[in-house]
Design a protein around this motif. Structure first.
Motif, PDB file in Angstrom:
ATOM      1  N   ARG A 188      -7.252  25.423  -0.961  1.00 27.40           N
ATOM      2  CA  ARG A 188      -7.581  24.752  -2.215  1.00 27.40           C
ATOM      3  C   ARG A 188      -8.208  23.400  -1.959  1.00 27.40           C
ATOM      4  NH1 ARG A 188      -2.628  25.717  -6.280  1.00 27.40           N
ATOM      5  NH2 ARG A 188      -2.267  27.882  -5.671  1.00 27.40           N
ATOM      6  N   TYR A 189      -9.221  23.136  -2.741  1.00 28.33           N
ATOM      7  CA  TYR A 189      -9.918  21.861  -2.638  1.00 28.33           C
ATOM      8  C   TYR A 189      -8.947  20.737  -2.972  1.00 28.33           C
ATOM      9  CZ  TYR A 189     -13.495  18.355  -3.076  1.00 28.33           C
ATOM     10  OH  TYR A 189     -14.246  17.241  -2.893  1.00 28.33           O
ATOM     11  N   ASP A 190      -8.910  19.725  -2.122  1.00 24.57           N
ATOM     12  CA  ASP A 190      -8.076  18.558  -2.416  1.00 24.57           C
ATOM     13  C   ASP A 190      -8.575  17.382  -1.591  1.00 24.57           C
ATOM     14  OD1 ASP A 190      -6.016  17.013  -3.469  1.00 24.57           O
ATOM     15  OD2 ASP A 190      -4.561  18.629  -3.256  1.00 24.57           O
ATOM     16  N   THR A 191      -8.139  16.198  -1.965  1.00 20.51           N
ATOM     17  CA  THR A 191      -8.435  15.035  -1.140  1.00 20.51           C
ATOM     18  C   THR A 191      -7.421  15.040  -0.009  1.00 20.51           C
ATOM     19  OG1 THR A 191      -8.936  13.962  -3.197  1.00 20.51           O
ATOM     20  CG2 THR A 191      -8.894  12.569  -1.263  1.00 20.51           C
ATOM     21  N   ILE A 192      -7.914  14.918   1.224  1.00 22.85           N
ATOM     22  CA  ILE A 192      -7.010  15.075   2.359  1.00 22.85           C
ATOM     23  C   ILE A 192      -6.289  13.762   2.660  1.00 22.85           C
ATOM     24  CG2 ILE A 192      -6.904  15.641   4.822  1.00 22.85           C
ATOM     25  CD1 ILE A 192      -9.465  17.377   4.286  1.00 22.85           C
ATOM     26  N   ASP A 193      -4.964  13.790   2.597  1.00 18.57           N
ATOM     27  CA  ASP A 193      -4.173  12.634   3.025  1.00 18.57           C
ATOM     28  C   ASP A 193      -2.810  13.128   3.500  1.00 18.57           C
ATOM     29  OD1 ASP A 193      -2.574  13.057   0.756  1.00 18.57           O
ATOM     30  OD2 ASP A 193      -3.753  11.681  -0.459  1.00 18.57           O
ATOM     31  N   ALA A 194      -1.863  12.197   3.659  1.00 16.04           N
ATOM     32  CA  ALA A 194      -0.559  12.577   4.231  1.00 16.04           C
ATOM     33  C   ALA A 194       0.166  13.614   3.369  1.00 16.04           C
ATOM     34  CB  ALA A 194       0.310  11.348   4.411  1.00 16.04           C
ATOM     35  N   LYS A 195      -0.134  13.624   2.067  1.00 15.99           N
ATOM     36  CA  LYS A 195       0.569  14.543   1.173  1.00 15.99           C
ATOM     37  C   LYS A 195      -0.247  15.787   0.833  1.00 15.99           C
ATOM     38  CE  LYS A 195       4.165  11.970  -0.999  1.00 15.99           C
ATOM     39  NZ  LYS A 195       4.059  10.558  -1.364  1.00 15.99           N
ATOM     40  N   HIS A 196      -1.557  15.732   1.021  1.00 19.19           N
ATOM     41  CA  HIS A 196      -2.396  16.850   0.598  1.00 19.19           C
ATOM     42  C   HIS A 196      -3.276  17.346   1.726  1.00 19.19           C
ATOM     43  CE1 HIS A 196      -1.648  14.206  -2.869  1.00 19.19           C
ATOM     44  NE2 HIS A 196      -1.404  15.349  -3.484  1.00 19.19           N
ATOM     45  N   PHE A 197      -3.323  18.669   1.854  1.00 18.15           N
ATOM     46  CA  PHE A 197      -4.269  19.254   2.775  1.00 18.15           C
ATOM     47  C   PHE A 197      -4.912  20.449   2.073  1.00 18.15           C
ATOM     48  CE2 PHE A 197      -5.556  21.436   6.775  1.00 18.15           C
ATOM     49  CZ  PHE A 197      -6.472  20.464   7.147  1.00 18.15           C
ATOM     50  N   ILE A 198      -5.989  20.982   2.661  1.00 12.39           N
ATOM     51  CA  ILE A 198      -6.744  22.026   1.971  1.00 12.39           C
ATOM     52  C   ILE A 198      -6.355  23.429   2.427  1.00 12.39           C
ATOM     53  CG2 ILE A 198      -8.701  20.572   1.426  1.00 12.39           C
ATOM     54  CD1 ILE A 198     -10.057  21.494   3.959  1.00 12.39           C
ATOM     55  N   GLU A 199      -5.587  23.534   3.493  1.00  7.55           N
ATOM     56  CA  GLU A 199      -5.109  24.834   3.946  1.00  7.55           C
ATOM     57  C   GLU A 199      -3.595  24.801   3.909  1.00  7.55           C
ATOM     58  OE1 GLU A 199      -6.635  26.010   7.774  1.00  7.55           O
ATOM     59  OE2 GLU A 199      -8.678  25.449   7.264  1.00  7.55           O
ATOM     60  N   PHE A 200      -3.005  25.731   3.221  1.00  2.98           N
ATOM     61  CA  PHE A 200      -1.545  25.779   3.271  1.00  2.98           C
ATOM     62  C   PHE A 200      -1.038  27.207   3.109  1.00  2.98           C
ATOM     63  CE2 PHE A 200      -1.381  25.624  -1.394  1.00  2.98           C
ATOM     64  CZ  PHE A 200      -2.562  24.977  -1.668  1.00  2.98           C
ATOM     65  N   THR A 201       0.265  27.350   3.271  1.00  5.73           N
ATOM     66  CA  THR A 201       0.845  28.680   3.356  1.00  5.73           C
ATOM     67  C   THR A 201       1.706  28.957   2.135  1.00  5.73           C
ATOM     68  OG1 THR A 201       0.941  28.317   5.710  1.00  5.73           O
ATOM     69  CG2 THR A 201       2.165  30.187   4.868  1.00  5.73           C
ATOM     70  N   GLN A 202       1.589  30.165   1.625  1.00  2.00           N
ATOM     71  CA  GLN A 202       2.457  30.554   0.524  1.00  2.00           C
ATOM     72  C   GLN A 202       3.269  31.785   0.897  1.00  2.00           C
ATOM     73  OE1 GLN A 202      -0.127  30.986  -2.907  1.00  2.00           O
ATOM     74  NE2 GLN A 202       0.238  28.863  -3.463  1.00  2.00           N
ATOM     75  N   LEU A 203       4.402  31.912   0.230  1.00  2.00           N
ATOM     76  CA  LEU A 203       5.226  33.109   0.377  1.00  2.00           C
ATOM     77  C   LEU A 203       5.220  33.786  -0.988  1.00  2.00           C
ATOM     78  CD1 LEU A 203       8.896  33.146   1.726  1.00  2.00           C
ATOM     79  CD2 LEU A 203       7.995  34.750   0.079  1.00  2.00           C
ATOM     80  N   ASP A 204       4.585  34.928  -1.071  1.00  2.00           N
ATOM     81  CA  ASP A 204       4.561  35.653  -2.339  1.00  2.00           C
ATOM     82  C   ASP A 204       5.297  36.973  -2.190  1.00  2.00           C
ATOM     83  OD1 ASP A 204       2.461  33.720  -3.274  1.00  2.00           O
ATOM     84  OD2 ASP A 204       2.391  35.185  -4.906  1.00  2.00           O
ATOM     85  N   GLY A 205       5.816  37.453  -3.302  1.00  2.00           N
ATOM     86  CA  GLY A 205       6.504  38.731  -3.223  1.00  2.00           C
ATOM     87  C   GLY A 205       6.517  39.440  -4.563  1.00  2.00           C
ATOM     88  N   ILE A 206       6.701  40.753  -4.505  1.00  2.00           N
ATOM     89  CA  ILE A 206       6.891  41.539  -5.726  1.00  2.00           C
ATOM     90  C   ILE A 206       8.015  42.547  -5.501  1.00  2.00           C
ATOM     91  CG2 ILE A 206       4.611  41.355  -6.799  1.00  2.00           C
ATOM     92  CD1 ILE A 206       3.790  43.928  -5.407  1.00  2.00           C
ATOM     93  N   VAL A 207       8.700  42.857  -6.599  1.00  2.40           N
ATOM     94  CA  VAL A 207       9.706  43.919  -6.570  1.00  2.40           C
ATOM     95  C   VAL A 207       9.406  44.848  -7.733  1.00  2.40           C
ATOM     96  CG1 VAL A 207      12.164  44.488  -6.659  1.00  2.40           C
ATOM     97  CG2 VAL A 207      11.421  42.335  -5.627  1.00  2.40           C
ATOM     98  N   LEU A 208       9.254  46.135  -7.453  1.00  2.00           N
ATOM     99  CA  LEU A 208       8.975  47.110  -8.505  1.00  2.00           C
ATOM    100  C   LEU A 208      10.188  48.018  -8.672  1.00  2.00           C
ATOM    101  CD1 LEU A 208       6.313  47.022  -6.370  1.00  2.00           C
ATOM    102  CD2 LEU A 208       5.312  48.326  -8.245  1.00  2.00           C
ATOM    103  N   GLY A 209      10.541  48.296  -9.938  1.00  2.00           N
ATOM    104  CA  GLY A 209      11.673  49.205 -10.155  1.00  2.00           C
ATOM    105  C   GLY A 209      11.824  49.500 -11.631  1.00  2.00           C
ATOM    106  N   LYS A 210      12.266  50.697 -11.924  1.00  2.00           N
ATOM    107  CA  LYS A 210      12.335  51.183 -13.308  1.00  2.00           C
ATOM    108  C   LYS A 210      13.246  50.303 -14.170  1.00  2.00           C
ATOM    109  CE  LYS A 210      14.131  55.367 -13.936  1.00  2.00           C
ATOM    110  NZ  LYS A 210      15.166  55.357 -14.943  1.00  2.00           N
ATOM    111  N   ASP A 211      14.400  49.945 -13.647  1.00  2.00           N
ATOM    112  CA  ASP A 211      15.374  49.253 -14.494  1.00  2.00           C
ATOM    113  C   ASP A 211      15.452  47.766 -14.224  1.00  2.00           C
ATOM    114  OD1 ASP A 211      16.146  51.610 -15.835  1.00  2.00           O
ATOM    115  OD2 ASP A 211      17.286  52.197 -14.050  1.00  2.00           O
ATOM    116  N   LEU A 212      14.394  47.206 -13.663  1.00  2.00           N
ATOM    117  CA  LEU A 212      14.437  45.777 -13.350  1.00  2.00           C
ATOM    118  C   LEU A 212      14.266  44.949 -14.609  1.00  2.00           C
ATOM    119  CD1 LEU A 212      12.333  45.713 -10.083  1.00  2.00           C
ATOM    120  CD2 LEU A 212      14.817  45.509 -10.334  1.00  2.00           C
TER     121      LEU A 212
END
Lengths: 471, 553
Positions: A344-368
């Motif tokens: 993501r585009y951002d101004t680069i400093d100690a708190k912001h960088f343009i490359e970062f990591t996310q943890l995403d997940g999904i759970v599928l189920g009939k009665d969820l």
């Protein structure tokens, strides 16, 4: 028992005091090593050791120069002897002003010259201190002689030097006499084993306090190791890793397939902070029939669709993109996760960088249901983020309903926002032909990693300094 | 997500309650807002829900919070009277900005803070929901200065002129686009049209030039303004009516009386605003399925009432009713959300779903992890460098095209690496000291062009020492392939970034999978790297393909 080096040093000592510098010169060993060995020998009571601080006057750079060229008063006298008289201003052209005034004062006091109306007149030759310079250089000058020069600015300087002196004592002589190199093994070789010589001789003793360079090590990257740990946690919770990761994806996958209106303006997942490619404006990375269905859904609910926007290649800006891709082949019931890099585009400093990591997940189920979503989130965040507790606040995302923001209670930081989550909208799932609830979430990893690794500058998650990794 | 500023005193007066900062924080979190700043006088409040444009105003927030605190519950009560006035729409606007909805609100109890709030609401709605005026633009005007009927029509940009808001002289429409601040900002919305839309009154006085600017006299609101004429223009009839509905309820909350107008389109007439009650019917059990628990009917009624929603029950069905300043309640999922939020998420008992699934990593991940493990065992240190790198460095190691970024955040990151070598050398550039020997590796993603955009994972190994050789790195490559049980071949190669005659391409069968060699000193000099370097880089994707062929995955 003494070591090999100790033996060598002991052997080089006599009953007369010998200085450390002399000793190390004789032995061809570095002074610090010899000094350490002297220390050990002294502790063992085999030698006498004393330390002296020597104060010596030595020539400065200027002093050295005067030694080479002669003191200025001598040189002025040389000129006068030849010329008999000279204008002071002529002298000032040849010498430094201060040198001239000091030298003329000295020569006048000692009766060598007269000064009449700006002119110096030669009377007789007198003795100057040049010979003392030579004696200082050769360390032969007496205290009185040195006093004569100390008054002169910048010729002499005082240096202190620590010197050690050692001599062998009676104990030492005894040990030395008993020590027979023929009875000692220094190098543990194959030959020592083969010949069986180790049965007859003793091994020499090492100085166990010796410093040696540290061995090299192979090492995982600490941040990637943290991500490995998270993946391990998720696998142990029964999650399957998604396999669609890509840096460049279509706008279609990144946003449109998630039911985000194409005319949705600035916001968290907006195009404002998305990177585009300079030389490419189209990518087809989706199945055509899904594309058609998603398009219909957008026109029906958002009243807006532009094929050019859908096909624009962008750098993936959130990992929910891959959750969406996973829906094409997800099993019911199913649990999936991905931990990978987004941009993501951002101004680069100690708190912001343009490359970062996310943890995403999904759970599928009939009665969820929603309470299952909260249960999954709590479990993951406590296991993965090491949080003590979680709480939830209502939130808004275009692709989930209900939506929540997840806060984790961290030991040091208190409550921090760690994830966004929700149940995928029916309207979003319809084109995929999925009619069971799909729980979904996305969380940023950087903040957790920084706490875990004790880093306070986000840029340090990427390798910046290789030297530091080697220590 | 939009952020609005709200005056604390005015807010407290309207709510009839003085809340502490902590109480406001907590209450806002429950209506999908967040207090992001408070200086004692003004609060800055983040409104998260894109469709809740009614919350982009002090009065709207208070209306919602009155429900939250139980001060007023159920559908808020607004009376609408027909004004008998008309807005006549010219056919020609159809292609430019086809839809308009208008209303008059009279006898508003105006003050400085309310005026600020009305203007702020207008700005925020047209920026966020209105997609920077493309989808929605709003004009508010002094109704007393307008002679009805009002005409919404398309005119020649040179023909019509008026004094735009906060300007001193008359300007033609074209001049307004060229010279005024908002003209320059939003002029692109009218690009390509030969005629521009305007609102004029009966006498031909220009009221506004949507979506650009109001007129300086009619279109200027002051603290003395009591009667406001509102126009909302845009690309969808539903949306212009929806936005108008929200705005009139806010003005009514400030004491105004809502008057509707007849909008005369060529083929039909409509009356706006349209403050109808919408009612929708759902199976109660469907709603409970979303939530995960069931509740009794009185509880649901109470919860929805506090969300300013009414409900009735009919056996196993629930009839939900709300005023159409909202457009976000369409499915049982939406109703479940209202109930969950109203009930309080943190009061719900959590459940961990009892679904059995087997966890696993992908083949890609397992292969990458195997390679990393071997490299670490061989004594090398793992690096983690950026995917984005400087274009010029990237080019040094790329024989094809570079994938460049159109809007880079910095020169250092203006292309996607096509080799791990480029990002690692970017980090090593000008690097000071390093311990020798240095054995370094990284496994990571690259992107390159080869008849299309391609991506791959690569393994890079580098060896730095006071003296390096091809055989230093070949021995590591040999060991690596031995461990993963794959055979490889070397063929002479000719890469510019490697020394001639001291480099090779690596093949598995007939597939090119990487290079090995000593780095050209020309490159080291350019990047100020002071030690000789040798290395290899191989494709992880190709290794996986080979393992798949061998049925080993």
């Amino acid at each position: 028992m003494i070591t090999e080096l100790e033996y060598k040093v002991l052997k080089a000592l006599t009953e007369e005091w010998k200085s450390l510098s002399e000793l190390s010169r004789d032995l061809g060993e570095e002074e610090y090593k010899v000094l350490r060995t002297l220390g050990f020998l002294n502790t063992k009571g085999l030698i006498d050791l004393r330390e002296e601080v020597e104060k010596n006057y030595v020539l400065t750079d200027l002093g050295e120069k005067y030694l080479r060229e002669g003191l200025p008063e001598k040189r002025i006298l040389d000129i006068l002897e030849r010329e008999r008289e000279i204008e002071i201003k002529d002298l000032e052209e040849k010498f430094d002003r201060d040198e001239v005034s000091f030298s003329l004062g000295f020569l006048k006091r000692s009766g060598a010259i007269d000064i009449v109306g700006g002119k110096v007149i030669f009377k007789k030759r007198v003795k100057t201190y040049d010979d003392i310079l030579k004696k200082v250089k050769e360390k032969r000058a007496s205290e009185d002689e040195i006093k004569l020069l100390i008054g002169r600015k910048g010729i002499l300087k005082l240096v202190e030097r620590r010197e050690y002196y050692a001599r062998i004592n009676e104990n030492g002589k005894k040990v030395l006499m008993e020590f027979d190199p023929e009875k000692v093994i220094y190098h543990y070789t194959k030959d020592v084993l083969d010949s069986g010589v180790w049965k007859k001789k003793k091994f020499s003793k090492y100085d166990i306090n010796m410093r040696v360079p540290m061995a090299e090590i192979g090492r995982y990257n600490k941040y990637l190791e943290f991500l490995d740990k998270l993946r391990e946690e998720l696998v142990s919770m029964g999650f399957e890793e998604m396999e669609n990761y890509r840096i460049v994806v279509s706008h279609f996958w990144n946003l449109d397939s998630l039911f985000v209106p194409q005319d949705h303006p600035a916001g968290d997942i907006s195009l404002m902070d998305t990177f585009f490619l300079k030389d490419f404006d189209e990518i087809i990375d989706f199945p055509e029939d899904l594309y058609k269905k998603v398009k219909e859904q957008h026109i029906k609910f958002h009243n807006f669709w532009d094929d050019r926007i859908a096909k624009v290649p962008i750098l993936v800006s959130h990992d929910t993109t891959f959750s969406s891709m996973q829906l094409l082949k997800a099993k019911v019931p199913g649990k999936y996760f991905i931990i990978d890099k987004v941009f993501r585009y951002d101004t680069i400093d100690a708190k912001h960088f343009i490359e970062f990591t996310q943890l995403d997940g999904i759970v599928l189920g009939k009665d969820l249901s929603f309470i299952d979503l909260l249960g999954v989130l709590k479990e993951i965040i406590i296991n993965v983020a090491g949080a003590e507790d979680v709480k939830f606040y209502p939130a808004f995302f275009p692709f989930t309903e209900p939506s929540v923001e997840v806060y984790a209670k961290h030991k040091k930081l208190g409550w921090i926002e760690v994830a966004g989550a929700g149940i995928f909208r029916k309207e979003m799932l319809e084109p995929f032909g999925i009619d069971v609830p799909v729980l979904a979430w996305g969380m940023g990893i950087e903040r957790l990693a920084m706490i875990y690794l004790g880093i306070d500058d986000i840029r340090e998650l990427h390798t910046k300094n290789i030297r530091r990794l080697q220590d | 997500m939009a952020v609005i500023n709200v005056n604390y005193l005015e807010f407290s007066k309207l709510l009839g309650k003085r809340l502490s900062k902590e109480e406001i924080e907590e209450a806002l979190m429950h209506i999908k807002c967040e207090l992001s700043g408070f200086d004692g006088e003004y609060m800055s409040i983040e409104v998260k829900d894109f469709y809740r444009i009614d919350l982009l105003s002090l009065a709207g927030l208070v209306r919602e919070l009155k429900g939250f605190f139980g001060i007023e519950v159920g559908i808020p009560n607004y009376k609408v009277e027909f004004s008998g006035r008309e807005v006549i729409v010219d056919r020609e606007v159809e292609k430019i900005r086809p839809f308009i909805a208008c209303a008059i609100v009279e006898d508003i109890d105006m003050n400085e803070e309310r005026l600020k709030d009305i203007i702020q609401m207008q700005d925020k709605i047209s920026f966020s929901f209105g997609n920077r005026r493309k989808k929605i633009a709003i004009g508010t005007h002094n109704a007393e200065l307008i002679d009805f009927p009002v005409y919404y029509k398309a005119v020649d940009p040179e023909e019509v002129s008026f004094v735009p808001l906060f300007e001193e002289r008359e300007m033609s429409l074209r001049e307004i686009l060229e010279k005024t601040k908002t003209g320059k900002l939003y002029g692109n919305l009218l690009k390509g049209f030969s005629k521009y839309p305007v609102l004029m009154d009966k006498k031909g006085k220009v009221i506004s030039f949507p979506p650009i600017i109001n007129s300086n006299d009619i279109g200027r609101l002051t603290e003395e303004t009591r009667n406001i004429f509102i126009d909302v223009t845009g690309s969808s009839l539903n949306d212009v009516i929806f936005v108008l509905n929200s705005i009139v309820t806010i003005l009514a909350d400030y004491g105004g009386k809502i008057k509707s107008l007849k909008i005369v389109y060529g083929d039909r007439d409509i009356i706006t605003p349209d403050l109808r009650i919408i009612s929708r019917e759902f199976l109660i059990s469907d709603i409970f399925k979303w939530i995960g628990i069931s509740m009794d009917k009185d509880e649901i009624k109470d919860i929805l009432g506090r969300k300013r929603i009414n409900c009735k029950f009919n056996n196993d069905r629930i009839i939900v009713e709300y005023l159409n300043y909202r457009k976000d309640i369409n499915t049982d999922q939406d109703v479940a959300e209202e109930i969950i939020v109203g009930y309080g998420i943190n009061r719900l008992k959590l459940r961990y779903p009892s679904i059995y699934t087997k966890g696993s990593l992908t083949i890609r991940r397992k292969t990458i992890n195997t390679l990393r493990k071997i490299m670490v065992s061989l004594g090398s240190i793992e690096l983690y460098t950026t995917v984005l790198v400087n274009e010029d460095i990237n080019k040094l190691f790329t024989e094809g095209e570079i994938i460049r970024i159109r809007n880079p955040a910095s020169e250092n990151y203006n292309s996607i690496r096509s080799s791990i070598l480029s990002s690692v050398f970017q980090v090593m550039q000008g690097m000071g000291s390093i311990k020798l020997p240095a054995k370094l590796f990284e496994v990571g993603r690259v992107s390159y062009y080869e008849g299309g955009l391609k991506e791959d994972d690569r393994l890079l190994y580098l060896y730095l020492n006071s003296e390096v050789s091809f055989s230093d790195v070949l021995s590591v490559l040999e060991r690596l392939f031995k461990e993963i049980k794959i055979d490889f071949d070397l063929k002479e190669s000719n890469h510019k970034f490697l020394i001639e005659g001291r480099q090779a391409d690596i093949y598995i069968g007939s597939n090119l999978i990487g290079w090995i060699g000593e780095i050209n000193p020309e490159i080291l000099e350019k990047l100020e790297i002071k030690y000789p370097v040798a290395g290899f880089e191989i494709s992880v994707g190709e290794l996986i393909n080979k393992m798949k062929d061998d049925n080993r995955t």
